[in-house]
Motif scaffolding. Structure first.
Motif, PDB file in Angstrom:
ATOM      1  N   SER A   4     -41.409 -20.646  49.336  1.00  0.00           N
ATOM      2  CA  SER A   4     -41.413 -19.185  49.312  1.00  0.00           C
ATOM      3  C   SER A   4     -42.261 -18.726  48.140  1.00  0.00           C
ATOM      4  O   SER A   4     -42.274 -19.351  47.078  1.00  0.00           O
ATOM      5  CB  SER A   4     -39.993 -18.653  49.138  1.00  0.00           C
TER       6      SER A   4
ATOM      7  N   ALA B 137     -30.964 -17.617  53.879  1.00  0.00           N
ATOM      8  CA  ALA B 137     -32.146 -17.724  54.745  1.00  0.00           C
ATOM      9  C   ALA B 137     -32.261 -19.088  55.416  1.00  0.00           C
ATOM     10  O   ALA B 137     -32.751 -19.183  56.546  1.00  0.00           O
ATOM     11  CB  ALA B 137     -33.418 -17.429  53.944  1.00  0.00           C
TER      12      ALA B 137
ATOM     13  N   THR C 298     -43.312 -14.624  54.799  1.00  0.00           N
ATOM     14  CA  THR C 298     -42.166 -14.877  53.908  1.00  0.00           C
ATOM     15  C   THR C 298     -41.799 -16.366  54.007  1.00  0.00           C
ATOM     16  O   THR C 298     -42.228 -17.061  54.941  1.00  0.00           O
ATOM     17  CB  THR C 298     -40.887 -14.080  54.314  1.00  0.00           C
ATOM     18  N   GLY C 299     -40.978 -16.811  53.074  1.00  0.00           N
ATOM     19  CA  GLY C 299     -40.452 -18.163  53.163  1.00  0.00           C
ATOM     20  C   GLY C 299     -39.503 -18.300  54.348  1.00  0.00           C
ATOM     21  O   GLY C 299     -39.485 -19.320  55.038  1.00  0.00           O
TER      22      GLY C 299
ATOM     23  N   GLY D   3     -44.202 -13.853  50.535  1.00  0.00           N
ATOM     24  CA  GLY D   3     -45.016 -14.856  51.212  1.00  0.00           C
ATOM     25  C   GLY D   3     -44.317 -16.196  51.273  1.00  0.00           C
ATOM     26  O   GLY D   3     -43.273 -16.393  50.657  1.00  0.00           O
TER      27      GLY D   3
ATOM     28  N   LEU E 213     -39.543 -21.028  57.394  1.00  0.00           N
ATOM     29  CA  LEU E 213     -38.445 -21.908  57.811  1.00  0.00           C
ATOM     30  C   LEU E 213     -38.193 -21.785  59.307  1.00  0.00           C
ATOM     31  O   LEU E 213     -37.976 -22.784  60.002  1.00  0.00           O
ATOM     32  CB  LEU E 213     -37.161 -21.544  57.054  1.00  0.00           C
TER      33      LEU E 213
ATOM     34  N   ALA F 179     -38.030 -22.595  46.280  1.00  0.00           N
ATOM     35  CA  ALA F 179     -38.278 -22.290  44.864  1.00  0.00           C
ATOM     36  C   ALA F 179     -38.768 -23.512  44.101  1.00  0.00           C
ATOM     37  O   ALA F 179     -38.751 -23.521  42.874  1.00  0.00           O
ATOM     38  CB  ALA F 179     -36.996 -21.768  44.232  1.00  0.00           C
TER      39      ALA F 179
ATOM     40  N   PHE G 156     -29.357 -20.451  49.745  1.00  0.00           N
ATOM     41  CA  PHE G 156     -29.582 -19.048  50.073  1.00  0.00           C
ATOM     42  C   PHE G 156     -29.454 -18.907  51.586  1.00  0.00           C
ATOM     43  O   PHE G 156     -29.835 -19.805  52.340  1.00  0.00           O
ATOM     44  CB  PHE G 156     -30.980 -18.636  49.590  1.00  0.00           C
TER      45      PHE G 156
ATOM     46  N   LYS H  64     -39.767 -15.593  42.854  1.00  0.00           N
ATOM     47  CA  LYS H  64     -40.052 -17.012  42.647  1.00  0.00           C
ATOM     48  C   LYS H  64     -41.070 -17.192  41.508  1.00  0.00           C
ATOM     49  O   LYS H  64     -41.727 -16.228  41.106  1.00  0.00           O
ATOM     50  CB  LYS H  64     -40.583 -17.639  43.945  1.00  0.00           C
TER      51      LYS H  64
HETATM   52  C1  LIG Z   1     -36.145 -17.584  48.175  1.00  0.00           C
HETATM   53  C2  LIG Z   1     -35.500 -18.515  49.107  1.00  0.00           C
HETATM   54  C3  LIG Z   1     -35.678 -18.417  50.507  1.00  0.00           C
HETATM   55  C4  LIG Z   1     -36.323 -17.225  51.182  1.00  0.00           C
HETATM   56  O1  LIG Z   1     -37.640 -17.016  50.908  1.00  0.00           O
HETATM   57  P1  LIG Z   1     -38.244 -15.548  51.217  1.00  0.00           P
HETATM   58  O2  LIG Z   1     -39.690 -15.736  50.880  1.00  0.00           O
HETATM   59  O3  LIG Z   1     -37.560 -14.599  50.312  1.00  0.00           O
HETATM   60  O4  LIG Z   1     -38.033 -15.262  52.649  1.00  0.00           O
HETATM   61  C5  LIG Z   1     -35.125 -19.382  51.322  1.00  0.00           C
HETATM   62  N1  LIG Z   1     -34.424 -20.399  50.819  1.00  0.00           N
HETATM   63  C6  LIG Z   1     -34.212 -20.544  49.494  1.00  0.00           C
HETATM   64  C7  LIG Z   1     -33.453 -21.737  49.007  1.00  0.00           C
HETATM   65  C8  LIG Z   1     -34.737 -19.600  48.593  1.00  0.00           C
HETATM   66  O5  LIG Z   1     -34.508 -19.746  47.286  1.00  0.00           O
END
Ligand SMILES: *Cc1c(COP(=O)(O)O)cnc(C)c1O
Length: 400
Positions: free
Chosen positions: A206, A96, A67-68, A218, A72, A184, A94, A211
């Motif tokens: 991500s 995350a 995942t993204g 991924g 990170l 993104a 986001f 996306k």
């Molecule tokens: C989509 C997104 C993520 C998370 O990515 P995942 O692949 O869903 O874990 C993190 N940061 C930003 C800014 C995002 O848009």
């Protein structure tokens, strides 16, 4: 044949916000994985995917992740983010981005965004570092909390790059690492340079289902330093050192599978086409709404060519209805309109972390409306969205 499970109900009748565009060689490559029995986390598509991501984003090397978010996390670990550290993160992101810092045992230090890019405000960043930190033998110290500040994590909001030349300068001045959350922003550019060649130590993408370019799920971590990339790869593969199950750290199982990468390779073959489609949709909305009162477009700062992950507009505060009302009206007419990120300083887990005043993102976020913008959105569907919006507005106000 076993019937394929499809979504039905409300969603089926809506013009969706953003759905994957899988009309390339995705199915062929997936079948190839199954026929060759390469479905797990090593395989030719993973290698090819990593090469394609690095080439297209302007970085030396890439590590594919599941995942993204996990990308990170390991990127921060590889850059030396330690428990109790602070990581500078814009509040307008986001969740995350901040969670990744939390997984390291660190905490975000939240900074407001700039009004003209919605990304980390370099002016404010510089002022905050100047007035709240001091250099010590152990690194940069955040005076109010006594914590070490280890990294800055700019976020490329909606695919729009932050002002990286200035942010990287500030990071160098304070000897901070830079990890970009470009989740993104695949396909974006900054002053003609690609997203992973802007001076950051590591850049994370991500490839989640929502996306523009997707693997289903991924991510990828891209960088120029062989050492950082090797460290990221090591952490993603349970820190396994050799074939005898020797692990030299607490690692993670964060690898991408060959199945995900197969979809990703097919997507990347069409990356230019998919990103151009997103940009065209965004331009069409911006043109169509340029005379619509009480609205203004998403920012487009001079340095950026955004990948236009999302399209839509900002509703002025003095509009005769709220963004929420408008979204409800649109959804009742079969148009999937949505809000955008609630800033992190308003989230349960991050209310009490160090933060600046947040005048920009606090008022901005509740005015945003995102509109259908799949790369395979048809022209007549987009026309319909535009027509419905004009109808809703003209029911309430007299449009000249
Ligand atoms: C989509 C997104 C993520 C998370 O990515 P995942 O692949 O869903 O874990 C993190 N940061 C930003 C800014 C995002 O848009």
């Amino acid at each position: 044949m076993v019937p394929i499970i499809r979504f039905s109900g409300e969603f089926g009748r809506m013009i969706p916000l953003a759905v994957p565009n899988l009309s390339g060689r995705e199915a062929d490559y997936l079948l190839d994985c199954i026929r060759t029995n390469f479905v797990s986390s090593v395989g030719p598509y993973v290698d090819r995917f990593e090469q394609m991501v690095a080439d297209a984003s302007g970085g030396e090397k890439a590590v594919a992740t599941n995942t993204g978010t996990s990308g990170l996390h390991v990127a921060m670990l590889a850059l030396g983010v330690l428990p109790n550290d602070l990581v500078v993160i814009p509040s307008f992101t986001f969740i995350a981005s901040a969670n990744a810092a939390s997984y390291c045992g660190a905490s975000p230090w939240l900074i407001d965004c700039s009004n003209d890019s919605w990304t980390l405000d370099p002016e404010l960043l510089s002022a905050e570092l100047a007035s709240n930190t001091e250099q010590t033998p152990h690194g940069l110290r955040h005076r109010p909390t006594g914590r070490r500040v280890s990294a800055i994590c700019p976020v490329f909001v909606m695919g729009c790059p932050a002002d990286m030349d200035r942010i990287v300068d500030i990071a160098r001045q304070y000897r901070l690492k830079v990890v970009v959350d470009a989740a993104a922003a695949f396909g974006a550019s900054y002053k003609t340079r690609s997203t992973a060649s802007l001076g950051a130590d590591l850049t994370v993408f991500s490839f989640n289902g929502n996306k523009t370019i997707t693997c289903g799920g991924g991510g990828a971590v891209v960088g120029d330093s062989t050492e950082h990339i090797a460290h990221v790869r090591h952490l993603c593969t349970t820190a396994r050192r050799d074939e005898n199950y020797t692990h030299d750290a607490i690692g993670y199982n964060y690898r991408m599978t060959n199945l995900q990468a197969a979809v990703g390779c097919a997507q990347l073959e069409r990356a230019d086409e998919l990103v151009s489609a997103k940009q065209a949709i965004s331009n069409t909305y911006n043109d169509a709404f340029s005379n619509l009162p009480f609205t203004y477009p998403f920012p487009s700062p001079s340095w950026a060519s955004s990948s236009c992950w999302f399209s839509g507009f900002v509703l002025s505060k003095n509009a005769p209805f709220s963004a929420k009302e408008l979204r409800i009206l649109l959804r009742s007419r079969g148009i999937d309109a949505r809000p955008f990120w609630k800033p992190l300083h308003l989230q349960h887990s991050y209310q009490h972390v160090p933060q600046t005043a947040m005048p920009i993102c606090s008022s901005l976020f509740c005015q945003i409306i995102t509109l259908p913008c799949s790369s395979n959105l048809k022209a007549n569907e987009q026309d319909l969205v535009i027509d419905e919006i004009y109808k809703i507005f003209s029911d309430r106000i007299s449009l000249s």
